[in-house]
Scaffold this motif. Structure first.
Motif, PDB file in Angstrom:
ATOM      1  N   GLY A 581      33.844  95.175 -29.320  1.00  0.00           N
ATOM      2  CA  GLY A 581      34.710  95.241 -28.159  1.00  0.00           C
ATOM      3  C   GLY A 581      35.312  93.895 -27.809  1.00  0.00           C
ATOM      4  N   GLY A 582      36.432  93.959 -27.017  1.00  0.00           N
ATOM      5  CA  GLY A 582      37.062  92.738 -26.550  1.00  0.00           C
ATOM      6  C   GLY A 582      38.202  92.254 -27.416  1.00  0.00           C
ATOM      7  N   PHE A 583      38.608  92.962 -28.415  1.00  0.00           N
ATOM      8  CA  PHE A 583      39.702  92.554 -29.296  1.00  0.00           C
ATOM      9  C   PHE A 583      40.768  93.658 -29.310  1.00  0.00           C
ATOM     10  CE2 PHE A 583      36.080  90.146 -30.792  1.00  0.00           C
ATOM     11  CZ  PHE A 583      36.615  88.898 -31.068  1.00  0.00           C
ATOM     12  N   LYS A 584      42.026  93.230 -29.433  1.00  0.00           N
ATOM     13  CA  LYS A 584      43.147  94.166 -29.533  1.00  0.00           C
ATOM     14  C   LYS A 584      43.581  94.272 -30.978  1.00  0.00           C
ATOM     15  CE  LYS A 584      44.902  93.485 -24.844  1.00  0.00           C
ATOM     16  NZ  LYS A 584      46.081  93.126 -24.021  1.00  0.00           N
ATOM     17  N   ILE A 585      43.736  95.526 -31.407  1.00  0.00           N
ATOM     18  CA  ILE A 585      44.040  95.785 -32.818  1.00  0.00           C
ATOM     19  C   ILE A 585      45.217  96.761 -32.887  1.00  0.00           C
ATOM     20  CG2 ILE A 585      43.112  96.673 -34.982  1.00  0.00           C
ATOM     21  CD1 ILE A 585      40.307  96.007 -33.897  1.00  0.00           C
ATOM     22  N   GLU A 586      46.127  96.496 -33.857  1.00  0.00           N
ATOM     23  CA  GLU A 586      47.260  97.390 -34.100  1.00  0.00           C
ATOM     24  C   GLU A 586      47.094  98.049 -35.460  1.00  0.00           C
ATOM     25  OE1 GLU A 586      50.864  95.231 -33.811  1.00  0.00           O
ATOM     26  OE2 GLU A 586      50.598  94.732 -31.678  1.00  0.00           O
ATOM     27  N   HIS A 587      47.500  99.305 -35.521  1.00  0.00           N
ATOM     28  CA  HIS A 587      47.408 100.036 -36.785  1.00  0.00           C
ATOM     29  C   HIS A 587      48.595  99.692 -37.663  1.00  0.00           C
ATOM     30  CE1 HIS A 587      47.702 103.616 -39.503  1.00  0.00           C
ATOM     31  NE2 HIS A 587      46.374 103.369 -39.564  1.00  0.00           N
ATOM     32  N   ARG A 588      48.347  99.258 -38.863  1.00  0.00           N
ATOM     33  CA  ARG A 588      49.423  98.933 -39.802  1.00  0.00           C
ATOM     34  C   ARG A 588      49.821 100.151 -40.639  1.00  0.00           C
ATOM     35  NH1 ARG A 588      49.497  94.543 -44.858  1.00  0.00           N
ATOM     36  NH2 ARG A 588      51.704  94.915 -45.402  1.00  0.00           N
ATOM     37  N   GLY A 589      48.822 100.843 -41.111  1.00  0.00           N
ATOM     38  CA  GLY A 589      49.094 101.998 -41.952  1.00  0.00           C
ATOM     39  C   GLY A 589      48.369 101.874 -43.274  1.00  0.00           C
ATOM     40  N   PHE A 590      48.776 102.685 -44.202  1.00  0.00           N
ATOM     41  CA  PHE A 590      48.132 102.703 -45.507  1.00  0.00           C
ATOM     42  C   PHE A 590      48.846 101.738 -46.444  1.00  0.00           C
ATOM     43  CE2 PHE A 590      46.993 106.724 -43.568  1.00  0.00           C
ATOM     44  CZ  PHE A 590      45.649 106.827 -43.876  1.00  0.00           C
ATOM     45  N   VAL A 591      48.053 100.957 -47.155  1.00  0.00           N
ATOM     46  CA  VAL A 591      48.589  99.929 -48.053  1.00  0.00           C
ATOM     47  C   VAL A 591      47.925 100.108 -49.408  1.00  0.00           C
ATOM     48  CG1 VAL A 591      48.894  97.471 -48.487  1.00  0.00           C
ATOM     49  CG2 VAL A 591      48.951  98.358 -46.128  1.00  0.00           C
ATOM     50  N   ASP A 592      48.759  99.984 -50.444  1.00  0.00           N
ATOM     51  CA  ASP A 592      48.231 100.087 -51.805  1.00  0.00           C
ATOM     52  C   ASP A 592      47.619  98.741 -52.186  1.00  0.00           C
ATOM     53  OD1 ASP A 592      47.568 100.844 -54.338  1.00  0.00           O
ATOM     54  OD2 ASP A 592      49.633 100.802 -55.107  1.00  0.00           O
ATOM     55  N   LEU A 599      44.492 101.903 -48.950  1.00  0.00           N
ATOM     56  CA  LEU A 599      43.513 101.703 -47.875  1.00  0.00           C
ATOM     57  C   LEU A 599      44.219 101.714 -46.529  1.00  0.00           C
ATOM     58  CD1 LEU A 599      41.314  98.811 -49.335  1.00  0.00           C
ATOM     59  CD2 LEU A 599      40.871 101.268 -49.427  1.00  0.00           C
ATOM     60  N   ASP A 600      43.514 102.199 -45.543  1.00  0.00           N
ATOM     61  CA  ASP A 600      44.022 102.198 -44.172  1.00  0.00           C
ATOM     62  C   ASP A 600      43.680 100.845 -43.563  1.00  0.00           C
ATOM     63  OD1 ASP A 600      45.109 102.919 -41.805  1.00  0.00           O
ATOM     64  OD2 ASP A 600      43.451 104.222 -41.187  1.00  0.00           O
ATOM     65  N   THR A 601      44.680 100.043 -43.145  1.00  0.00           N
ATOM     66  CA  THR A 601      44.467  98.671 -42.663  1.00  0.00           C
ATOM     67  C   THR A 601      45.050  98.499 -41.269  1.00  0.00           C
ATOM     68  OG1 THR A 601      46.511  97.888 -43.687  1.00  0.00           O
ATOM     69  CG2 THR A 601      44.500  97.766 -45.016  1.00  0.00           C
ATOM     70  N   TYR A 602      44.693  97.332 -40.656  1.00  0.00           N
ATOM     71  CA  TYR A 602      45.091  97.072 -39.263  1.00  0.00           C
ATOM     72  C   TYR A 602      45.434  95.593 -39.102  1.00  0.00           C
ATOM     73  CZ  TYR A 602      42.944 101.630 -38.417  1.00  0.00           C
ATOM     74  OH  TYR A 602      42.623 102.961 -38.464  1.00  0.00           O
ATOM     75  N   TRP A 603      46.109  95.320 -37.923  1.00  0.00           N
ATOM     76  CA  TRP A 603      46.408  93.942 -37.533  1.00  0.00           C
ATOM     77  C   TRP A 603      45.510  93.555 -36.353  1.00  0.00           C
ATOM     78  CZ3 TRP A 603      49.166  91.871 -41.169  1.00  0.00           C
ATOM     79  CH2 TRP A 603      50.198  92.521 -41.778  1.00  0.00           C
ATOM     80  N   LEU A 604      44.908  92.373 -36.485  1.00  0.00           N
ATOM     81  CA  LEU A 604      44.164  91.796 -35.347  1.00  0.00           C
ATOM     82  C   LEU A 604      45.147  90.945 -34.569  1.00  0.00           C
ATOM     83  CD1 LEU A 604      41.560  91.173 -33.737  1.00  0.00           C
ATOM     84  CD2 LEU A 604      41.089  89.327 -35.384  1.00  0.00           C
ATOM     85  N   THR A 605      45.436  91.368 -33.316  1.00  0.00           N
ATOM     86  CA  THR A 605      46.507  90.699 -32.567  1.00  0.00           C
ATOM     87  C   THR A 605      45.979  89.626 -31.616  1.00  0.00           C
ATOM     88  OG1 THR A 605      46.406  92.428 -30.888  1.00  0.00           O
ATOM     89  CG2 THR A 605      47.952  92.744 -32.712  1.00  0.00           C
ATOM     90  N   CYS A 606      44.956  89.936 -30.869  1.00  0.00           N
ATOM     91  CA  CYS A 606      44.465  88.955 -29.894  1.00  0.00           C
ATOM     92  C   CYS A 606      43.095  89.372 -29.385  1.00  0.00           C
ATOM     93  CB  CYS A 606      45.447  88.812 -28.726  1.00  0.00           C
ATOM     94  SG  CYS A 606      45.577  90.299 -27.703  1.00  0.00           S
ATOM     95  N   ARG A 607      42.575  88.529 -28.528  1.00  0.00           N
ATOM     96  CA  ARG A 607      41.283  88.802 -27.885  1.00  0.00           C
ATOM     97  C   ARG A 607      41.516  88.943 -26.402  1.00  0.00           C
ATOM     98  NH1 ARG A 607      35.554  85.531 -28.646  1.00  0.00           N
ATOM     99  NH2 ARG A 607      34.373  86.688 -27.045  1.00  0.00           N
TER     100      ARG A 607
END
Length: 641
Positions: A581-592, A599-607
Motif C-alpha cells: 500500500g501507499g503507491f500509485k500504479i497505472e496499468h500499461r497493458g500486455f507487452v511481448d 506479460l501484463d505490466t504496469y507503471w509505478l507513478t508515485c508514492r
C-alpha cells in the motif's frame, strides 16, 4: 619498612589491574576511555606511570639490601662496642687484680713481720709499701666502697686518695707491739674482699667466648686471696707453735676454698691444668708445701721457730708466684681473645661499610640502566603503537573499499573462510535502470567525457541509495542494478525500499544535466521485478557477488521494454505493492517480453504523500559533477580526522 613494602605491593596490583582493563590497541582507545580507563602506556602520562612502576621493581630489592646491610652493620657496631666494653672491663680488672695482688703480698709480709716480732730478714716493708702505692696509682677506676673495721665501725671511701691516706695511717700503726695478727688480717682481708666483690660485679656475663677466661680469672684471683689468708695463719703456726681453735678453723676453711677455686679455674681453662702440673713436677717446693700443710692441719704443739716461719713463708710465696703465673696466662688468653674478637668486629664493620657503600654506588647505576631500558622500550612501544594505528586506519580503508565491492556480511565470511556457498533467497526485489540515448551521447563524446558523465550520474545514484536498505549489485556501462532483500533478508521491506528508491532516482535524474552538454537533461528507463533468486560469489581472481534466476532476467526485461522517465514493473511487483500500500500504479497493458512471452505490466507513478524528506534531494551542487573521489573515501578521511 613493612608498611612501605605492603603499599608497594598494593600499588603494583592496582597498576596491573588498570593495565589489564586498558586496551593497548589504538583502535580500542575510545572503548577503554568509555569503560573508565584513563591510563595508556602509549601516552605521556601512561609512560610516566609505567616508568615509575618499572623503577620501583629494582628499587625494592635494592632497598631491602640496603636495609639488610644497615642492620648487619649496626649489629657489627654493637658487637664491636661489646668487645670494646669487655676490653675496658678486662683492663680495669687487670689493674684491680694487680692492686689486689700487691695488697696480698703486703699482707703476707706485714703478717710475717708481726709474727716474727719485727724480723726484717725476709723483706723490706718500705719497699713493699711503695710497690703497692704504685699499683694503686695506676688504677683507672675506683669503686665507692664501705670498709668495716675490727671494732665494728665503718669507713666510706669515695676515691683512691682517701683510701691511700687511710692506708698510710694503718701502716704507721704496724709494729710488733701495737698491732695484732687479727687486726692486720682483718684490714687487708676486708680491703681485698671489697675489691674482689667490685671485680665480680664489674665483669659481666657475655655471649662472647672470653667469658670463660673472665670467670677463670676471677676464680684464680680469689684462690690466691684465700691462699694468702691461709698462709698468714700458717706463718702464725710456725711462729707461735700452735693455732687456736678459731684460727685453725679459718685456716682449714680458706685452704679448702683456695683449692676448690683453683680446680674450678682448671675446669674453665683446661690448658692451665697442664701448665700447673708441669710447674709442680719441675718445682720441688710443691712437695715441701704439701708436708708443711699436713703439719698445720694436724696442729700439734711444737716449739716456735722463726726459721721455720721464714722457710714456710718463702715456700708459700713461691707457690703464690706460680699461681700468679697462671693468672698472667689467663690475662694473656683474655687479651688474645679480645684482640681476635676486636679484629673480627673491625673486619665485619669494614665489610658492612664496604657493602653499604657499594650498594649506594651501584643502586643509582642500576636505576639509570633500568630507566634507559624502559625509555627504549617505551620509545619502541610508542613507535609500534603509531604503526599499529596506521595499520588500523589502512585496514579500515581497505575494508571500506572491499565493502563497496562486496556486501559486508559476505566479505567477512569470505575473509574468514575464503569460500562462500551460494544461497537461495525466496523473495528479492531487483531494480534495473538504463540511460536513454546513451549510445548517441557516447558517439559524439570523448572517452573522458563519457567517463565523467557516468561517474557523475552514478555518484548521484550512489548517494541516494545510501538512504535505503538496498545493495548495489553492479554497473555495466550505463546499466545500473540494485537489489533489496539480500544478502541480509529484511522480510517484505525489500518491495517498499526498491519502489521508493526508484522514484527517488527518477526524481533526481530529471534535474541532472549532462556535464559536457548542459542544455540536455538526463533521461533514464527503469524496471522492477520481485521474486526468488540464487546469489553467490563468482570467481577467485576478482570475486563478484552475482544474482542468478528468472527474477533477474524479468527485471532486466522490464527495464529494456520500458520508456524514458517511467518505471516499468511486473504484475508480481504490482501485487506486492498493493499488499504494502501507499503507491500509485497505472496499468500499461500486455507487452511481448523476449523469452517470456506476453506479460501484463504496469507503471509505478508515485508514492502517496511523496518521497520522505530525508531521502529527497533536488539540490545538486556543482562539485557533484566534477571528477572527484568517491563518497566512501571522503567518509574515511573524515573518520581519520
Amino acid at each position: 619498612m613493612e608498611v612501605f613494602f605492603k603499599w608497594l605491593i598494593k600499588f603494583n596490583v592496582i597498576m596491573e589491574n588498570t593495565y589489564s582493563t586498558c586496551s593497548s590497541d589504538p583502535a580500542g582507545e575510545h572503548q577503554s576511555r568509555k569503560n573508565g580507563c584513563h591510563i595508556n602506556p602509549s601516552h605521556k602520562n601512561g609512560r610516566r606511570l609505567q616508568l615509575f612502576q618499572m623503577l620501583i621493581l629494582p628499587f625494592i630489592p635494592i632497598l631491602a639490601l640496603i636495609f639488610q646491610t644497615a642492620v648487619t652493620l649496626q649489629n657489627s657496631l654493637l658487637y664491636r662496642q661489646e668487645i670494646v666494653d669487655i676490653d675496658a672491663q678486662v683492663t680495669a680488672a687487670t689493674d684491680l687484680g694487680k692492686f689486689v695482688t700487691q695488697m696480698q703480698l703486703e699482707r703476707s709480709e706485714v703478717a710475717f713481720y708481726i709474727f716474727t716480732n719485727g724480723n726484717t730478714l725476709r723483706s723490706n716493708l718500705t719497699q713493699r709499701f711503695n710497690v703497692t702505692n704504685l699499683a694503686l696509682s695506676k688504677m683507672t677506676t675506683w669503686p665507692r666502697f664501705v670498709l668495716p673495721h675490727h671494732n665494728g665501725s665503718q669507713t666510706v671511701f669515695f676515691d683512691k686518695e682517701a683510701f691511700k691516706e687511710s692506708l698510710e695511717d694503718f701502716r704507721e700503726k704496724i709494729s710488733s707491739e701495737e698491732s695484732t695478727v687479727v687486726e692486720v688480717l682483718h684490714w687487708y682481708t676486708s680491703v681485698n674482699a671489697v675489691m674482689l666483690e667490685h671485680l665480680t660485679n664489674q665483669i659481666k656475663e657475655t655471649d662472647i667466648g672470653v667469658w670463660k677466661y673472665l670467670i677463670a680469672f676471677k676464680n684464680l684471683l680469689r684462690s690466691i686471696e684465700n691462699t694468702g689468708i691461709s698462709m698468714v695463719y700458717g706463718i702464725n703456726y710456725f711462729a707461735r707453735g700452735h693455732l687456736q681453735h678459731s684460727i685453725y678453723t679459718s685456716f682449714v676453711k680458706h685452704d679448702a676454698i683456695s683449692q676448690d677455686l683453683l680446680n674450678s679455674t682448671f675446669n674453665y681453662v683446661p690448658q692451665l691444668k697442664s701448665l700447673y702440673h708441669k710447674m709442680s713436677e719441675t718445682s720441688p717446693q710443691h712437695h715441701k708445701i704439701h708436708k708443711l700443710r699436713e703439719q698445720i692441719i694436724h696442729n700439734e704443739r711444737r716449739r716456735h721457730n722463726d726459721d721455720d716461719s721464714i722457710r714456710y713463708y718463702d715456700l708459700m710465696a713461691s707457690y703464690v708466684e706460680d699461681l700468679r703465673i697462671l693468672q698472667k696466662s689467663v690475662r694473656s688468653y683474655i687479651r688474645d681473645d679480645v684482640n681476635n674478637n676486636l679484629q673480627d668486629a673491625n673486619n665485619k664493620e669494614a665489610v658492612g661499610v664496604a657493602i653499604l657503600v657499594l650498594v649506594l654506588l651501584v643502586a643509582p647505576i642500576i636505576i639509570i640502566f633500568v630507566r634507559n631500558a624502559v625509555a627504549t622500550i617505551q620509545m619502541y612501544a610508542a613507535h609500534l603503537a603509531e604503526k599499529a594505528s596506521e595499520l588500523h586506519r589502512e585496514k579500515l580503508r581497505s575494508d571500506t573499499l572491499l565493502y563497496q565491492m562486496l556486501p559486508p556480511s559476505v566479505a567477512q565470511q569470505l575473509k574468514h573462510t575464503r569460500q562462500v556457498p551460494a544461497e537461495f533467497f525466496e523473495a528479492v526485489t531487483i531494480y534495473f535502470s538504463d540511460i536513454v540515448g546513451f549510445t548517441e551521447i557516447a558517439a559524439v563524446s570523448t572517452p573522458l567525457e563519457v567517463v565523467r558523465f557516468l561517474n557523475s550520474i552514478y555518484k548521484l545514484f550512489d548517494a541516494r541509495i545510501e538512504c535505503y536498505d538496498v545493495y548495489k549489485v553492479e554497473t555495466i556501462g550505463d546499466s545500473y542494478m540494485v537489489a533489496s532483500g539480500l544478502p541480509v533478508k529484511n522480510g517484505d521491506r525489500h518491495i517498499c525500499e526498491i519502489a521508493t528508491m526508484a522514484l527517488d532516482l527518477l526524481a533526481g535524474s530529471v534535474l541532472f544535466p549532462i556535464p559536457h552538454r548542459p542544455s540536455e537533461r538526463l533521461q533514464i528507463r527503469s524496471g522492477i521485478h520481485t521474486g526468488p533468486v540464487v546469489a553467490g560469489i563468482v570467481g577467485t581472481k576478482m570475486p563478484r557477488y552475482c544474482l542468478f534466476g528468472d527474477t533477474v532476467n524479468t527485471a532486466s526485461r522490464m527495464e529494456s521494454t520500458g520508456k524514458a522517465l517511467r518505471i516499468h514493473i511486473s504484475l508480481e511487483m504490482k501485487k506486492a505493492l498493493d499488499l504494502v500500500g501507499g503507491f500509485k500504479i497505472e496499468h500499461r497493458g500486455f507487452v511481448d517480453i523476449k523469452g517470456k512471452g506476453v506479460l501484463d505490466t504496469y507503471w509505478l507513478t508515485c508514492r502517496e504523500g511523496g518521497i520522505p524528506p530525508k531521502t529527497k534531494n533536488n539540490n545538486i551542487p556543482d562539485s557533484f559533477y566534477l571528477d572527484s573521489e568517491p563518497a566512501f573515501m571522503q567518509r574515511l578521511r573524515e573518520n581519520d580526522r
